[in-house]
Design a protein around this motif. Structure first.
Motif: not given
Length: 124
Positions: A6, A19, A21, A72, A78, A80, A82
């Motif tokens: 992460e 954000l 990831s 994603r 990856t 995500f 938000q």
């Protein structure tokens, strides 16, 4: 075996955005349903959000619905999260997790792989 990492955590003020990831450097994530959990000090790990393998279905905890968005990019391996309109009660270590061939898992026991976590701190 996945190695999830992460990134994107930090210290922000209430009302700000972050954000997060989560990525695996080698293997494709398209075989995995993915999720985000968080754990505050002294608290149980709690579900935040989950997304199906190809992103068609998502689920959110009531506490973040309307403020957080999970997504994603399987091409970039990856995941995500938000996070908008952050609140002090969102302060926690955030973990991403993966379940192979899962549909839309929501409990920690359903997930096979976990990242090491990233700290999110929201000041009032």
């Amino acid at each position: 075996q996945l190695q999830l990492v992460e990134s994107g955590g930090g210290l922000v003020q209430a009302g700000d955005s972050l954000l997060l990831s989560c990525a695996d450097s080698g293997r494709s994530l398209s075989d995995y349903a993915m999720g985000w959990f968080r754990q505050a000090p002294g608290m149980e790990r709690e579900f935040v959000s989950a997304i199906s393998r190809f992103g068609r279905n998502t689920k959110y905890a009531d506490s973040v619905k309307g403020r957080f968005t999970i997504s994603r990019d399987n091409g970039k391996n990856t995941l995500f999260l938000q996070m908008n309109t952050l609140k002090p009660e969102d302060t926690a270590v955030y973990y991403c997790a993966a379940q192979r061939y899962g549909i839309l898992p929501v409990t920690p026991r359903e997930f096979e792989y976990w990242g090491q976590g990233t700290q999110v701190t929201v000041s009032s």
